[in-house]
Motif scaffolding. Sequence first.
Motif, PDB file in Angstrom:
ATOM      1  N   TRP A 255      -6.263 -11.068   4.068  1.00 44.20           N
ATOM      2  CA  TRP A 255      -6.536  -9.816   4.057  1.00 44.20           C
ATOM      3  C   TRP A 255      -8.156  -9.377   3.770  1.00 44.20           C
ATOM      4  N   LEU A 259      -8.453  -3.607   3.015  1.00 44.29           N
ATOM      5  CA  LEU A 259      -6.813  -3.436   3.131  1.00 44.29           C
ATOM      6  C   LEU A 259      -6.361  -3.484   1.737  1.00 44.29           C
ATOM      7  N   HIS A 263      -4.007  -0.496   0.110  1.00 44.36           N
ATOM      8  CA  HIS A 263      -2.592  -0.474  -0.645  1.00 44.36           C
ATOM      9  C   HIS A 263      -2.660  -0.497  -2.076  1.00 44.36           C
ATOM     10  N   MET A 319       1.362   3.446   7.097  1.00 48.73           N
ATOM     11  CA  MET A 319       0.282   2.533   7.982  1.00 48.73           C
ATOM     12  C   MET A 319       0.543   2.051   9.106  1.00 48.73           C
ATOM     13  N   ARG A 320      -0.153   2.194  10.043  1.00 46.16           N
ATOM     14  CA  ARG A 320      -0.333   1.593  11.384  1.00 46.16           C
ATOM     15  C   ARG A 320      -0.848   0.045  11.591  1.00 46.16           C
ATOM     16  N   GLY A 321       0.165  -0.612  11.964  1.00 47.47           N
ATOM     17  CA  GLY A 321      -0.410  -2.083  12.417  1.00 47.47           C
ATOM     18  C   GLY A 321      -0.475  -2.284  13.783  1.00 47.47           C
ATOM     19  N   GLY A 340      -4.781  -2.773  10.060  1.00 45.85           N
ATOM     20  CA  GLY A 340      -3.864  -1.898   9.315  1.00 45.85           C
ATOM     21  C   GLY A 340      -4.579  -0.424   9.158  1.00 45.85           C
TER      22      GLY A 340
END
Length: 587
Positions: A255, A259, A263, A319-321, A340
């Motif tokens: 990551w 990112l 989180h 989140m959009r991955g 992400g």
Amino acid sequence: MAREALGPVLGARAAFIIYFPVILGVAWYCSIIPTVLSIGLSTLLSIYYFVAPRHSFVIPDPGDQIQAALFLVVSVGIAAGAQAARVSRRRAQYAEELAKRVTDSSGDCIKVLDLHGRLLSMNEGGKRIMDVCDFEAIRGATWIDFWKATAPAEARTAIETALARGTGRFQGLCDTMAGVPKWWDVVVTPILGQDGKIEQILSVSRDISALKASEKVREDHLREIAAHRERLELALTASRMGYWTWDMRSGALTWSDNLEEIHGLPKGSFPGTIDGFNSLIHPDSQSIVREAIQQAIETDQPYDIEFKCVRPDGRALWMRGVGRVFQGSDGKPERMVGVGLDITDRKIGEESLRVYADDLKRSNAELEQFAYIAAHDLQEPVRMIISYLQLIERNSGSLLDAKSKGYMDSVTTSAIRMRQMVTAILEYSCIGKEGVQPSRVSTNTALQAALSNLNGQISASQASIESSELPNVLGIESQIVRLFQNLISNAIKFQPAEPPRIKIAAARDGDIWDFSVEDNGIGIDPQHGRKLFGIFQRLHPKDQYPGTGIGLSACKKIVEQHHGRIWFEPREHGGTTFRFTLSAADG
């Protein structure tokens, strides 16, 4: 006689020696065959002239025989030595010439300096790349002076290193004799004599301008890449986005720092495994993420989903991955790369908009219901007012003076106008509530129905109406009839003294039809564009042009419910063209 004459000088048995210089000379300057002939001829001449009996080729005396044999052996040795020396000399000459040719053809600038650093010689290749036209003009120049503008210290250090029996090297910028700046890679070494002492200094300069240019391009590219990376990092941070890489074979999941920040994790604390990622996903979204990843691996399709996560502090995170799978050389999935994006704010906004839309929809429905009920319930009181006013006027006509009759007429006119407005409101609120689904509608038929409804108004105004062949559209026929009816009625109403002339046409533009209703009326000032389609908005006094002020607002509502748009365009020589769009119904 020769032997007796030379005997006292050469010795009794040394007559053959006088031919050694001849043999040596022939061996030094000629090839092997003339040398052999010279030895043989010298031997024969010596026997013939110096060995008794003279003028004969017989050697009876053993001493002369030994002398002749020694002569042959020594002659062969002399010849062999001379031949070897000649071959060695020629090889040395050839090596020297070869070295000179190689040096002159070299692309490097090769210079020989004396121990004081003064220029002694330069190869032809060096003269070419240094643009030297007359070497004599620079012979004896101090080599360090060529570098005094750019690298004097480096050049001096290189000379000192060479004088200390080392190899000096540096890179510097130096102009050619033509003034062209070039970058050089310079190596300076000592030239040793046979006694091991330094006799001269050798300087070899290689043109590295192209290499320097490519290095500059590379450095520029690296700086540009670094700048792009910085901008990318800023963009990722500003957009609440981070990138990730998953090595499917080792299982390592990497990551980016931002990112982790999204989180809510401390920098470098992400465990770097799929299990670590799954622990951050909300239980409601875990199956969605797992299935999306599996589908991307199996179908080689992009991975693009939205899912819910939970931060360590307990706050929800949407989140959009987005990512894709890359295959290895064996054709099997090897790694997955993606980004992400934090879409929490968007999700909150969407939820707020949904709630707002639901509230607005409910409010609009209530307002429409209220308008319908109000308009419907107001019709009866207005009708009663008009009826009683007319009854009073009829029964009390002889008792009312002229002023009172004027009052009665004004009240009656206002009541009638109120009834018209209530009826218009009721009709406006009913637009789109017919419960009819859009279907294929012939606008030719709809236009004819509208003209039939306006027959009286058309006849009274002597209006002429022209229409081209109109298309089929997707819509509700009753509403389209009313649309044409309102636009044509306005075109007839807002006219100067001359009879109305109205033209109706349609043009195809992709999947829509662009309709136009053109008139020769009084025209509309473009500044009234916003006001024109508002409900109850009038541009002229009601006693000059009658109407409720709701016709064009009804047209706008009808067109928008058909997912089109309506506008107007002033005509150059007076009049107005109203335009509206409707979806095509092919077939």
